[in-house]
Design a protein around this motif. Sequence first.
Motif, PDB file in Angstrom:
ATOM      1  N   UNK A 127       0.827  -1.125   0.068  1.00 19.39           N
ATOM      2  CA  UNK A 127      -0.030  -0.158  -0.009  1.00 19.39           C
ATOM      3  C   UNK A 127       0.772   1.236  -0.124  1.00 19.39           C
ATOM      4  N   UNK A 136      11.377   8.309   3.397  1.00 15.04           N
ATOM      5  CA  UNK A 136      10.364   7.409   3.830  1.00 15.04           C
ATOM      6  C   UNK A 136      10.024   6.409   2.982  1.00 15.04           C
TER       7      UNK A 136
ATOM      8  N   UNK B  81       9.189   1.946   4.830  1.00 16.27           N
ATOM      9  CA  UNK B  81       8.357   2.629   4.034  1.00 16.27           C
ATOM     10  C   UNK B  81       7.168   2.941   4.916  1.00 16.27           C
ATOM     11  N   UNK B  82       6.886   4.246   4.358  1.00 14.22           N
ATOM     12  CA  UNK B  82       5.326   4.828   4.549  1.00 14.22           C
ATOM     13  C   UNK B  82       4.415   4.262   3.547  1.00 14.22           C
ATOM     14  N   UNK B  83       3.116   3.895   4.136  1.00 16.55           N
ATOM     15  CA  UNK B  83       2.232   3.392   3.409  1.00 16.55           C
ATOM     16  C   UNK B  83       0.777   3.702   3.823  1.00 16.55           C
ATOM     17  N   UNK B  84      -0.010   3.530   2.923  1.00 18.66           N
ATOM     18  CA  UNK B  84      -1.424   3.818   3.329  1.00 18.66           C
ATOM     19  C   UNK B  84      -1.798   3.386   4.830  1.00 18.66           C
ATOM     20  N   UNK B  85      -1.564   2.028   5.000  1.00 20.42           N
ATOM     21  CA  UNK B  85      -1.845   1.449   6.283  1.00 20.42           C
ATOM     22  C   UNK B  85      -1.028   2.125   7.702  1.00 20.42           C
ATOM     23  N   UNK B  86       0.086   2.693   7.353  1.00 13.65           N
ATOM     24  CA  UNK B  86       0.710   3.705   8.293  1.00 13.65           C
ATOM     25  C   UNK B  86       0.035   4.638   8.731  1.00 13.65           C
ATOM     26  N   UNK B  87      -0.552   5.741   7.773  1.00 10.10           N
ATOM     27  CA  UNK B  87      -1.392   6.787   7.923  1.00 10.10           C
ATOM     28  C   UNK B  87      -1.625   7.432   6.737  1.00 10.10           C
ATOM     29  N   UNK B  89      -2.208   9.746   3.670  1.00 13.76           N
ATOM     30  CA  UNK B  89      -1.185   9.629   2.634  1.00 13.76           C
ATOM     31  C   UNK B  89      -1.773  10.628   1.413  1.00 13.76           C
TER      32      UNK B  89
END
Lengths: 478, 511, 137
Positions: A127, A136, B81-87, B89
Amino acid sequence: MIATEAATGTFRERPVSPKGGSTASSESSVEASMKYIPQGKDDEKELLKAIGLKSTEELFSNIPSQLRIKKPLDYPRAQSEIEIRQTFENLSKLSPVPSVSFAGCGVYSHYIPSIVPQIQGRSEFATAYTPYQPEISQGLLQAIFEYQTLACQLTECELSNASVYDGATALAEGVLMALRLKKKSEGKILVSQSIHPFYQEVLRSYCTVFEDRIQMLPLEGDVLSLKALEQNIESADVVVTQSPNIFGVIENYSAVSKLVKNSKAFWVTSTMEPFAWGVLRGPGAFGAHIVTGEGQSFGNAAYLGGSSFGIFATRNEYLRNLPGRLVGETVDQKNRRSYVLTFATREQFIRRDKATSNICTNQNLNMLAGLIHLATLGKKGFREVAVQNLSRSEYLKNKIRSETKLKVSSAATFNEFTIESREDASRIVEAGTQQGFIPGVALGSLRSEWSKKLSIHANELHDLEQMNSLVRFLKSYE
Amino acid sequence: MSEHKRLLDTATGPLISQEEPTLFEKSHPGRIGFSLPTCPVPEINPTSVIAGDLCRGEISELPEISENEIVRHFVRLSQKNYCIDTGFYPLGSCTMKYNPKINEEVAKISALATVHPLWPEKYLQPALAIQYQLQGLLSSLTGLENFTLQPNAGAHGEFVGIKIMKAYHDEKEKKGGPKKTKVIVPDSAHGTNPATCTMVGYEIVSVPTGPNGIVEVADIEKILSPEIAGIMMTNPNTCGLFETHIHEIAKLIHSVDGLFYMDGANFNAIVGITKPADLGVDIMHINLHKTFSTPHGGGGPGSGPVGVRSHLKKFLPTPLVIKEGSQYKLQKDLPESIGRVSGYYGNYSIHIRALAYMLSLGTIPNTEETYVKKMSTAAVLNANYIRHRLRPYFKIAFDSICMHEVILSDEIQEKFGIKTLNIAKRLMDYGYHPMTVYFPLIVHGAMMIEPTESETKETLDQFCDVMIEIAKECETNPKVVLEAPTRVNREKIDELRAQKQPRLRWLPTSI
Amino acid sequence: MAGKEPGMKVPEDLLYTKNHEWCRIEDGTAVVGITDYAQHSLGDITYVELPEEGQMFQAGKVFGTVDSLKTVAELFAPVSGEVLEINSGLPNSAELVNEDPYNDGWMIKVEISDEKELELLLPAAEYLKLVSKQNKK
């Protein structure tokens, strides 16, 4: 990212404002929202009020009213999660599942180690967007960098991009790149007739502007006619070959290499089954200028041919002409090794109409599955899978040759080969399906003149009994 | 000082999550991460069946790692990685909505996943049924009668769409029609639009965006000529605005027998609100990975279905998925088709997920409304709420009701020496993925924020609070903004060095 | 050489285009490069793509491109004519354009086919005015 937040104690730990919130405090006091759309009626009212609007209709006031949908949409009823699961289970039963399949021809169902789906499915990979913000996205960037390295090792090339759509488009992009490098030259694009016909079709769709320069090179048996190549190479700008080819036959790249080296042509290669590189030299070793391939065999299920990634490798000197995304290694201001998308000025989002391609994706998640699969196999496993594929395929080929009346070509193959029958191969396939299995691909479905040919693929998943029953089944044909 | 000590001193979090060697550095001779059954047939030495000069042995450079270490390697990489499930976006133009988990589950159903494209059709029914249903739903939402699912991404869809445009004109030209050489593209377009036109062999005629952020009819009239093959327009456009004059523009384009191509990158704003066919659109692509929730995957696979009006159906890529009686079939006999554009039948693994999403968002029980309309409405409302909250602190590029995204400019912050890029990087310190920056090109220091319908009001408020905090920092403490990010595991990556001393694959020598 | 601010060096003996190319006229030939202002606005230049010797260009047509880290700019021929020589080292040492845009960073040498075109180019004073104005924006 996550660790950083935890370590530095951050903003996210602030309590959420007690006022807002769409959680219904008591039953039926607030109309429920949808599970993917948290905005309920109460939120909607609050947001509208904040903006100073009376209704959501006003949000669309810039769309002329006569252009808006007035009648209810022709759209099915919303399904709950339980129903969705049921719907797809039902869909999956629309066809029988074959007990075994010997189909290959560009899509290969290898064993996928269990760590592949488990890791590939992690949210942080699945995702995330394209890693344009390197601070990041170091994990994704490093994974791409590792893939680029592996792709170079397998193809024996110096430089690989982060992958493109699939094997067929990779080949087409490769030819377009060769034409860019040839600049104003008007020479022929020589295309081997032994290339998968679908790949040829994609090449034609991509090269319409250059269509009159495409010249097909005929076959000699089940391989490219080297004589025809020799006769035409003088006038060629680009030579396009595939090995193993649509018949599974390994082309003689040593001979092609000699001819290409004595010419001005760029040599673009394609490989549908990259596991072949476990026993074959990479095309780069023969001097191919651009090496392309289909990566599906690594880590991806068949998915109707729709879970692919295109391998694309070349020489360092052509870096500026490479299509697609590229990751490079560098350092940050604290001199820590870092990865970043680089040489982006080749790409469409900067160079616009002068870009090397309009592509802006690399089928990243499919590529990641391939990377994990390759890492799992490593040096020994990659070789062993390849040798087992070759061995099982040779066993099957020899057994068919000695125990049936079908014609089996003597040309060298890797993990698929072609047999010829007196009757239509599609009838053999049909008869196999009556017994609940798929004996191979009737090549007549790809090109009518090949209607007597049946392509058979065997890999590490085909056991002795399955192969022996195929031979027993084929005994009734000649 | 040891390398670890040096890294620890510069780290902003625990070292273990920050430094992970490459696969190749983790390699140790003799370690393996796989197991295979013993070969049940005699093992063949490749050189005994293949010419020796074509063969190779083990590839010595490939890594040798045990399974546990491979798992750790990739889990650690994932955590960087940053992802949608992290926060949240808010990446404008990318529609980073929630990717439902049930979609992933159904895509893994074995009988759906293992379908081989060259099996006889009677074995392809599940896959073709899914594609056929997906095509049908896309038709319902767009009003365009026929769809192909073959394009593998949005840009690939553009390529197909413009090739169809070309095929349409080529056919007319053969019958004595005028030579069409140019496609109109607004200056706010994604880079893929002009790149696509070039690939197909069309020249670009750029049309400026008017003062209100949309294309004006008069500007189209000025450049209209018989050579115009069509227009390629993103709607809602990349300024986050609906092209209010789209219908008149379509009429003008049609008046010179041009075709209207709508780039559906921003379809999420208008699904269920208006149908592109009613706007005058002839050809359009849709990004399933944006509007229909399939995962972006860190850069694909996407999927870019293309829809056309019925008179253009004959040009669609071969084969088409059709239904005859109760059987789904591949229609291959399409003499006027633009041909095949990908190996098989498109990114079917993505089609499964998109269909699951579209069926989840169907008609709401006991009403005539659909969740797809609610989706668009909520996305637009969320964007307007952000616009409203940030307006006192940032210059809004086009300050009228926006669609699914709002565009800020760094005009106010520039006075304090702060640019868009600094603001974007500062957002990372606060734990957010930055918005899209410097796009569209026509807005100075553009910051494009797209919240999608997935977010709660609380999330939007928290994000706005942070943006406002940053705006204040720009005035009172610009240094922290200029130095950002400092709370992530990499700071100020040397991009120039990446190009000056290119290292595009791992090699045993260290950097 | 007027202007002390970074990116504002405008040598007086050269002619300029509005697109920020400069031209040094020597015996019927023009040596062409990009100005200090252009290199400064582009930032770190990473690559220069030049035409081949012998190619012909019309004034105002694109003869090459300059890549910086984040953007790419087209190079427009200030005068029409045949390319006699290119700065062949430039693609591999593009930083010369940043370091010394008017000397080591030169790009192509063109045989001027129409002297009248020179009248359309800007003298130093006018070009300086142009960039001072753009700088204020």
